[in-house]
Each structure stands twice: as structure tokens, then as C-alpha cells.
Design a protein around this motif. Structure first.
Motif, PDB file in Angstrom:
ATOM      1  N   GLN A 163      16.557  48.086  54.453  1.00 40.60           N
ATOM      2  CA  GLN A 163      15.329  48.398  54.842  1.00 40.60           C
ATOM      3  C   GLN A 163      14.472  48.777  53.229  1.00 40.60           C
ATOM      4  OE1 GLN A 163      14.381  50.542  57.956  1.00 40.60           O
ATOM      5  NE2 GLN A 163      12.171  50.339  57.850  1.00 40.60           N
ATOM      6  N   PHE A 164      13.295  47.826  53.445  1.00 43.31           N
ATOM      7  CA  PHE A 164      12.255  47.953  52.560  1.00 43.31           C
ATOM      8  C   PHE A 164      11.003  48.112  52.957  1.00 43.31           C
ATOM      9  CE2 PHE A 164      15.645  45.452  50.427  1.00 43.31           C
ATOM     10  CZ  PHE A 164      15.966  46.143  49.463  1.00 43.31           C
ATOM     11  N   GLY A 165      10.425  49.224  52.935  1.00 36.71           N
ATOM     12  CA  GLY A 165       9.183  49.409  53.624  1.00 36.71           C
ATOM     13  C   GLY A 165       9.204  49.310  55.256  1.00 36.71           C
ATOM     14  N   ASP A 166       8.480  48.472  55.778  1.00 33.67           N
ATOM     15  CA  ASP A 166       8.667  47.996  57.241  1.00 33.67           C
ATOM     16  C   ASP A 166       9.771  47.125  57.521  1.00 33.67           C
ATOM     17  OD1 ASP A 166       6.979  50.182  58.039  1.00 33.67           O
ATOM     18  OD2 ASP A 166       5.173  48.787  57.979  1.00 33.67           O
ATOM     19  N   GLY A 167       9.931  46.300  56.463  1.00 41.33           N
ATOM     20  CA  GLY A 167      10.895  45.062  56.556  1.00 41.33           C
ATOM     21  C   GLY A 167      12.227  45.323  56.564  1.00 41.33           C
ATOM     22  N   ARG A 168      13.191  44.629  57.106  1.00 44.56           N
ATOM     23  CA  ARG A 168      14.601  44.511  57.193  1.00 44.56           C
ATOM     24  C   ARG A 168      15.191  43.316  57.024  1.00 44.56           C
ATOM     25  NH1 ARG A 168      12.566  47.436  61.569  1.00 44.56           N
ATOM     26  NH2 ARG A 168      13.296  49.744  61.635  1.00 44.56           N
ATOM     27  N   VAL A 169      16.432  43.465  56.158  1.00 44.84           N
ATOM     28  CA  VAL A 169      17.146  42.326  55.798  1.00 44.84           C
ATOM     29  C   VAL A 169      18.783  42.808  55.634  1.00 44.84           C
ATOM     30  CG1 VAL A 169      17.098  42.762  53.335  1.00 44.84           C
ATOM     31  CG2 VAL A 169      17.629  40.491  54.197  1.00 44.84           C
ATOM     32  N   THR A 170      19.478  41.652  56.201  1.00 45.52           N
ATOM     33  CA  THR A 170      20.926  42.036  56.003  1.00 45.52           C
ATOM     34  C   THR A 170      21.362  42.514  54.570  1.00 45.52           C
ATOM     35  OG1 THR A 170      21.420  39.519  56.116  1.00 45.52           O
ATOM     36  CG2 THR A 170      21.628  40.726  58.320  1.00 45.52           C
ATOM     37  N   THR A 171      22.442  43.420  54.580  1.00 46.03           N
ATOM     38  CA  THR A 171      22.669  43.510  53.223  1.00 46.03           C
ATOM     39  C   THR A 171      23.420  42.326  52.466  1.00 46.03           C
ATOM     40  OG1 THR A 171      24.990  44.197  53.956  1.00 46.03           O
ATOM     41  CG2 THR A 171      23.314  45.865  53.879  1.00 46.03           C
ATOM     42  N   ARG A 172      23.506  42.295  51.289  1.00 45.64           N
ATOM     43  CA  ARG A 172      24.176  41.255  50.452  1.00 45.64           C
ATOM     44  C   ARG A 172      25.281  40.864  51.027  1.00 45.64           C
ATOM     45  NH1 ARG A 172      21.457  43.924  46.178  1.00 45.64           N
ATOM     46  NH2 ARG A 172      20.181  42.490  44.906  1.00 45.64           N
ATOM     47  N   THR A 173      26.379  42.072  51.479  1.00 49.13           N
ATOM     48  CA  THR A 173      27.697  41.873  52.048  1.00 49.13           C
ATOM     49  C   THR A 173      27.548  40.894  53.191  1.00 49.13           C
ATOM     50  OG1 THR A 173      28.578  43.624  51.016  1.00 49.13           O
ATOM     51  CG2 THR A 173      29.855  42.852  52.793  1.00 49.13           C
ATOM     52  N   ARG A 174      26.630  41.437  54.178  1.00 48.29           N
ATOM     53  CA  ARG A 174      26.575  40.984  55.406  1.00 48.29           C
ATOM     54  C   ARG A 174      26.053  39.544  55.389  1.00 48.29           C
ATOM     55  NH1 ARG A 174      27.067  41.896  61.157  1.00 48.29           N
ATOM     56  NH2 ARG A 174      26.596  39.914  62.060  1.00 48.29           N
ATOM     57  N   THR A 175      25.100  39.435  54.498  1.00 49.06           N
ATOM     58  CA  THR A 175      24.461  37.872  54.321  1.00 49.06           C
ATOM     59  C   THR A 175      25.689  37.117  53.744  1.00 49.06           C
ATOM     60  OG1 THR A 175      22.355  38.997  53.772  1.00 49.06           O
ATOM     61  CG2 THR A 175      22.810  36.600  53.123  1.00 49.06           C
ATOM     62  N   LEU A 176      26.486  37.601  52.730  1.00 50.47           N
ATOM     63  CA  LEU A 176      27.242  36.614  52.231  1.00 50.47           C
ATOM     64  C   LEU A 176      28.372  36.262  53.520  1.00 50.47           C
ATOM     65  CD1 LEU A 176      29.061  35.008  50.288  1.00 50.47           C
ATOM     66  CD2 LEU A 176      30.187  37.376  49.365  1.00 50.47           C
ATOM     67  N   CYS A 177      28.888  37.365  54.406  1.00 50.49           N
ATOM     68  CA  CYS A 177      29.860  36.942  55.448  1.00 50.49           C
ATOM     69  C   CYS A 177      29.266  36.161  56.424  1.00 50.49           C
ATOM     70  CB  CYS A 177      30.107  38.140  56.075  1.00 50.49           C
ATOM     71  SG  CYS A 177      31.145  39.431  54.830  1.00 50.49           S
ATOM     72  N   ASP A 178      27.932  36.428  56.663  1.00 44.78           N
ATOM     73  CA  ASP A 178      27.371  35.438  57.681  1.00 44.78           C
ATOM     74  C   ASP A 178      27.106  33.930  57.087  1.00 44.78           C
ATOM     75  OD1 ASP A 178      26.785  37.444  59.495  1.00 44.78           O
ATOM     76  OD2 ASP A 178      24.879  37.644  58.989  1.00 44.78           O
ATOM     77  N   LEU A 179      26.861  33.628  56.036  1.00 44.72           N
ATOM     78  CA  LEU A 179      26.913  32.435  55.269  1.00 44.72           C
ATOM     79  C   LEU A 179      28.300  31.789  55.536  1.00 44.72           C
ATOM     80  CD1 LEU A 179      24.588  32.777  52.282  1.00 44.72           C
ATOM     81  CD2 LEU A 179      24.044  31.675  54.490  1.00 44.72           C
ATOM     82  N   LEU A 180      29.394  32.511  55.040  1.00 49.82           N
ATOM     83  CA  LEU A 180      30.714  31.989  55.099  1.00 49.82           C
ATOM     84  C   LEU A 180      31.275  31.639  56.304  1.00 49.82           C
ATOM     85  CD1 LEU A 180      32.230  34.574  52.663  1.00 49.82           C
ATOM     86  CD2 LEU A 180      31.915  32.109  52.104  1.00 49.82           C
ATOM     87  N   ARG A 181      30.604  32.363  57.449  1.00 48.97           N
ATOM     88  CA  ARG A 181      31.192  32.209  58.875  1.00 48.97           C
ATOM     89  C   ARG A 181      30.258  31.030  59.374  1.00 48.97           C
ATOM     90  NH1 ARG A 181      32.316  38.083  59.679  1.00 48.97           N
ATOM     91  NH2 ARG A 181      29.963  38.408  59.968  1.00 48.97           N
ATOM     92  N   SER A 182      29.452  30.423  58.728  1.00 51.34           N
ATOM     93  CA  SER A 182      28.533  29.474  59.330  1.00 51.34           C
ATOM     94  C   SER A 182      29.376  28.407  60.101  1.00 51.34           C
ATOM     95  CB  SER A 182      27.776  28.647  58.353  1.00 51.34           C
ATOM     96  OG  SER A 182      27.042  27.610  59.070  1.00 51.34           O
ATOM     97  N   ALA A 183      28.680  27.949  61.305  1.00 45.83           N
ATOM     98  CA  ALA A 183      29.344  27.002  62.121  1.00 45.83           C
ATOM     99  C   ALA A 183      29.235  25.516  61.555  1.00 45.83           C
ATOM    100  CB  ALA A 183      28.920  27.019  63.506  1.00 45.83           C
ATOM    101  N   THR A 184      28.321  25.406  60.747  1.00 41.04           N
ATOM    102  CA  THR A 184      28.093  24.169  60.208  1.00 41.04           C
ATOM    103  C   THR A 184      28.643  24.073  58.679  1.00 41.04           C
ATOM    104  OG1 THR A 184      25.850  24.890  59.428  1.00 41.04           O
ATOM    105  CG2 THR A 184      26.059  23.647  61.829  1.00 41.04           C
ATOM    106  N   PRO A 185      29.020  23.007  58.069  1.00 42.62           N
ATOM    107  CA  PRO A 185      29.480  22.971  56.816  1.00 42.62           C
ATOM    108  C   PRO A 185      28.311  23.287  55.810  1.00 42.62           C
ATOM    109  CG  PRO A 185      29.858  20.822  57.803  1.00 42.62           C
ATOM    110  CD  PRO A 185      29.010  21.741  58.657  1.00 42.62           C
ATOM    111  N   LEU A 186      28.929  24.240  54.663  1.00 48.54           N
ATOM    112  CA  LEU A 186      27.943  24.715  53.892  1.00 48.54           C
ATOM    113  C   LEU A 186      27.402  23.692  52.692  1.00 48.54           C
ATOM    114  CD1 LEU A 186      29.808  27.874  52.620  1.00 48.54           C
ATOM    115  CD2 LEU A 186      28.220  27.552  54.417  1.00 48.54           C
ATOM    116  N   SER A 187      26.358  23.629  52.571  1.00 49.78           N
ATOM    117  CA  SER A 187      25.369  22.770  51.817  1.00 49.78           C
ATOM    118  C   SER A 187      25.665  23.191  50.329  1.00 49.78           C
ATOM    119  CB  SER A 187      23.973  22.630  52.096  1.00 49.78           C
ATOM    120  OG  SER A 187      23.355  24.091  51.743  1.00 49.78           O
ATOM    121  N   ARG A 188      25.292  22.586  49.510  1.00 48.20           N
ATOM    122  CA  ARG A 188      25.439  22.864  47.980  1.00 48.20           C
ATOM    123  C   ARG A 188      24.653  24.163  47.666  1.00 48.20           C
ATOM    124  NH1 ARG A 188      22.657  22.165  43.271  1.00 48.20           N
ATOM    125  NH2 ARG A 188      20.970  21.011  44.603  1.00 48.20           N
TER     126      ARG A 188
END
Length: 201
Positions: free
Chosen positions: A134-159
Motif C-alpha cells: 500500500q502506498f497512500g490510499d492506493g494498493r498494488v500486489t507485491t512484486r512476488t505476487r505480481t510475478l506469480c500472477d504473470l507466470l500463472r497467466s492463462a494466455t501465452p506470455l508476450s515479449r
């Protein structure tokens, strides 16, 4: 003021007072430019004091950091949605621009709004407190969770996605084995695909 003052004496009459780090300078909040009247925003853009930051705006004097990028997304995310996936990757600075539409999730497995919101896709992800920064009022997934989510994508990864994953992996203190542990502890869906992608980074 919190914390003790530290005194350093360099003569019988002169003292240098050293403030604790937490008392030196309060962290300033990023200006909420999206709440300014449209005419004011337009005038400040013409003056150059407001510049583009993803789909939003940032004060020119504020460098692009995760906190500033997340603040620029406030008109879409507010304090009710969490930036995820490719949008979170942009917040962390590993992509040049966020994909369209912006990717977000509700908090606490709440159902997404019944009506679509222009410019943003709202998902229902199972996010815990440890998954969110969390930064101020905003929220974002952590770097670890973001990486895991991208790796778990149901579609092929783009460049662009693969580059983002490599950069997030380089920023990860625990390295590849720690990311694999996070994948193993997470959802089983697409885990095998994510493991293969992680190995190939």
C-alpha cells in the motif's frame, strides 16, 4: 516529535542536534490531481507542471516511482481496487506502460461491480494482506505476487510480459527458489505452466 534527540558536542558552547531519521522529514503525500477541477488540470498541463503518467497525470516535480504511478491510477482504482497483473507490473516499473484495460481486483473476495467500469477490468482474486503493498490510499500486489500472477497467466506470455517477469525476478531478494516456493504455496491452477515459465526465464 517522536524519539529522542541525539546531541553531538563539538565545543564547549556549540551543539549539533541530530534528529532521528523518522523525525527528519515527514513523507509527503502525492498531490491528488484527479480531484482538481478540470479547468485547473488543463491549465497546469499547458504550463507543464502536470505531465502524463500512464493513463493519468503526475506533478512534473515528482519522479515516476511506484507510489507516484499508483497515485496516477487513483481515478480508476480509488481505494477499493488493487492493481494486479500487467497494471501492477507497470506500477513496479518493469513495463513502459500499463496494458489496456487496467487490471485490478476487489478486496476480500468481493464480487466485482455489476456494471462495467470504463477503462478497467475488475477481477475477484483471493488476495491476503501479505499479497498487497500500500502506498497512500492506493494498493498494488507485491512484486512476488505480481510475478506469480504473470507466470500463472492463462494466455501465452508476450515479449513484454516475459521481460517484466525477468525484471521482477531480478528484483526478488529470495531469487528463483523463493518464487517457486510462492507458486507452490499458491493456487494449483496453472501451477505447472507457471513453473515451466519460471524455469525458462
Amino acid at each position: 516529535m517522536t524519539g529522542p534527540l541525539l546531541s553531538s558536542q563539538n565545543s564547549e558552547t556549540d551543539h549539533i542536534w541530530i534528529l532521528p531519521h523518522s523525525a527528519r522529514r515527514p513523507r509527503l503525500a502525492v498531490p491528488r490531481t484527479h480531484e482538481w477541477p478540470p479547468a485547473v488540470r488543463s491549465a497546469e498541463r499547458l504550463r507543464g507542471s502536470l505531465v502524463s503518467c500512464g493513463p493519468g497525470l503526475r506533478p512534473a516535480a515528482w519522479p515516476e516511482t511506484p507510489r507516484v504511478r499508483l497515485a496516477a491510477l487513483a481515478p480508476w482504482l480509488g481505494n477499493q481496487f488493487v492493481a494486479i497483473g500487467t497494471t501492477a507490473a507497470w506500477v513496479w516499473g518493469v513495463t513502459r506502460r500499463p496494458a489496456v484495460p487496467l487490471q485490478s481486483s476487489t478486496m476480500g473476495r468481493k464480487r466485482p461491480p455489476a456494471r462495467a467500469i470504463a477503462g478497467i477490468a475488475v477481477h475477484e482474486h483471493a488476495l491476503t494482506a501479505s499479497d498487497i503493498a500500500q502506498f497512500g490510499d492506493g494498493r498494488v500486489t507485491t512484486r512476488t505476487r505480481t510475478l506469480c500472477d504473470l507466470l500463472r497467466s492463462a494466455t501465452p506470455l508476450s515479449r513484454v510480459d516475459r521481460v517484466a517477469c525477468r525484471l521482477l525476478l531480478l528484483q526478488h531478494e529470495g531469487g528463483r527458489s523463493s518464487v517457486q516456493a510462492a507458486l507452490d504455496a499458491g493456487a494449483r491452477r496453472y501451477r505447472r505452466v507457471a513453473t515451466t515459465r519460471l524455469r525458462d526465464l
